[in-house]
Design an enzyme around this catalytic site. Sequence first.
Site, PDB file in Angstrom:
ATOM      1  N   PRO A 109      42.575  69.275 -50.874  1.00 31.79           N
ATOM      2  CA  PRO A 109      43.315  68.683 -49.748  1.00 31.79           C
ATOM      3  C   PRO A 109      44.146  69.736 -49.033  1.00 31.79           C
ATOM      4  CG  PRO A 109      43.485  67.293 -51.682  1.00 31.79           C
ATOM      5  CD  PRO A 109      42.823  68.554 -52.136  1.00 31.79           C
ATOM      6  N   CYS A 110      44.075  69.718 -47.702  1.00 26.67           N
ATOM      7  CA  CYS A 110      44.688  70.804 -46.929  1.00 26.67           C
ATOM      8  C   CYS A 110      45.824  70.343 -46.022  1.00 26.67           C
ATOM      9  CB  CYS A 110      43.622  71.490 -46.075  1.00 26.67           C
ATOM     10  SG  CYS A 110      42.785  70.395 -44.910  1.00 26.67           S
ATOM     11  N   LYS A 111      46.202  69.060 -46.057  1.00 27.91           N
ATOM     12  CA  LYS A 111      47.216  68.562 -45.125  1.00 27.91           C
ATOM     13  C   LYS A 111      48.536  69.306 -45.273  1.00 27.91           C
ATOM     14  CE  LYS A 111      45.351  63.881 -44.649  1.00 27.91           C
ATOM     15  NZ  LYS A 111      45.595  62.441 -44.855  1.00 27.91           N
ATOM     16  N   PHE A 113      49.015  72.339 -45.861  1.00 22.64           N
ATOM     17  CA  PHE A 113      48.955  73.695 -45.331  1.00 22.64           C
ATOM     18  C   PHE A 113      48.562  73.718 -43.855  1.00 22.64           C
ATOM     19  CE2 PHE A 113      47.434  74.005 -49.827  1.00 22.64           C
ATOM     20  CZ  PHE A 113      48.578  74.565 -50.353  1.00 22.64           C
ATOM     21  N   SER A 114      48.171  72.588 -43.304  1.00 21.51           N
ATOM     22  CA  SER A 114      47.635  72.540 -41.948  1.00 21.51           C
ATOM     23  C   SER A 114      48.703  72.853 -40.910  1.00 21.51           C
ATOM     24  CB  SER A 114      47.035  71.154 -41.675  1.00 21.51           C
ATOM     25  OG  SER A 114      46.662  71.023 -40.320  1.00 21.51           O
TER      26      SER A 114
END
Length: 593
Positions: A109-111, A113-114
């Site tokens: 999951p990248c939210k 770091f987005s």
Amino acid sequence: MLTPCEIRHFHLFAGLGGGARGFNRGAARVGNLVARFRCIGGIDNDAAAMRDFKALAGVPGTVLDMFDREQFTAFHGHEPGPDWREATPQDIQRAAGGERPHIVFLSAPCKGFSGLLSETKSKTAKYQALNRLTLRGVWLMLEAWADDPPELVLFENVPRLATRGRALLDRITAMLRSYGYATAETTHDCGELGGLAQSRKRFLLVARHIAKVPPLLYEPARRPLRAVGDVLGRMLLPGDLRAGPMHRVPALQWKTWIRLAFVEAGSDWRSLNRLAVADGVLRDYLVVPTMFRGGLGVRGWDETAGAVAGESLPLNGAFSVADPRAADAAAQYQQYGVRRWADTSGAVTGQSAAGGGAHSVADPRCPGVLHNNAFRVVRYADHAQAVTGGTGAVGGCVADPRRDGPTFGKYAVTPWAEPAGTVISGSTTGQGAFAVADPRSGMAADRGAYLTGGHYGVVRMDEPSGAVSAAACHDNGRWSVADPRMPAATDNLVAVIAAEDGTWHRPFTTLELAALQSLVDPEEQLELDGLSDQAWRERIGNAVPSDAAQAIASEMGRTLLLAWSGQTFSLSAAPVWVRPVAVGLSVAQGAAA
């Protein structure tokens, strides 16, 4: 003889299976060794995504929450239920069917770091817990096969991970090295790796187990980005029911359709700043056929407002203001951006909506808009257009005054009192004895029933309609209505508005986004789990493009074949993974069957 070598791959945070689908399509050959890729499973906490995973990857996925208890509580804001338990390395083994993978692919999951998430929000307990899940997932995977580590590990995420998640990334790298891996970090454009019609920049960390894989891993070849029209042009027009529900046009607010129509192709919402406004209204355009006085009017900051009434709304007067204290326009991320048909699209994300970025396209296939000279008829005294190989209905007709007899003119109608033209075998195609003006039609002008039948009749909105019959149609009775309900600015609807450039500025359909992600061929249908476009788009936007994954898998497969064939060195025109492109590595050795 060619010797097949099976390469097993496993996926953590697998999503709907775009990466697994691409890995299954990987191809590699070294000498007589030929790679055969096989997916042995995947893990995600989204049950719908795991159902899609089975369809795309060909094997069942496992629904598993990999949070530890502290992370679960921080992310959800409450303690887990009594049936919840922390995942273990044994759970990872079971998800792989008890088999050991050669390659593990992680797309965590990248939210957190987005760049779409503010710095302040990214530091909250919720998103810090989500970030730590990345580290925990890597640890679970390494412990699951600690006695026989996977040969290669690929970690994929958003580019900002290298800066915003630097401390976490350093811990992941140190962990991999403690298990015997050499690591390399880079940022690649998945569109270039897979030859896509979208630019999708991603962070890639590659880990190679030094003892098991002595050969270096080289970077996949890059290919030029394609035009978005190369993909969309192969698909049915949006809204065509034959393409399935994922190809429907999203229902947008009326004001959004208007804004899209005024955005120049290749630009974004800033095109609207170039519209001329005089006395509070658009100077060069009428937005709707009928407006109240000063409707949609915008007052200058230094002007006096009109009288404030009980219905002081933007649509019925100059009840808006040009406020110079607007936020920095550059921070709006290209809202309502419209891509040219020949341009590459931006990265497909789970939030790919028309109002959130350049997620619309100037489609030249505007319904009802004909090409220049289509069905053009040239006067007999005028010169013809250029004769081309495609001359037919396009500028290929003439108004010929020499109508001399029923046998000469196409579709000639013979008067009742005259002889017919020659009866030929093709008399039914518009030539020869084709038609006659039969006076026995009963269509006399005094036919009262026809004259009072209300053909093409339009009923007022406040009137009752006639009895609805089985044959009710607009041309055989009063079956149309004068509807005064022009859409309000916030009404959701599907509209086709021909923009100034003659194209239809519209959002991408969900199926088109999947095709841009190479999750489905443009000529095919795709059915994902559920009925929600929003859920579909989120899973599609989170997916790894299959064609990019295929290119990566092929390069990894070639490295593994080199290791298994005993070759520890190979001559290549390119440096290892993080630097420019590698050309084909090896030539087949010996006779191929």
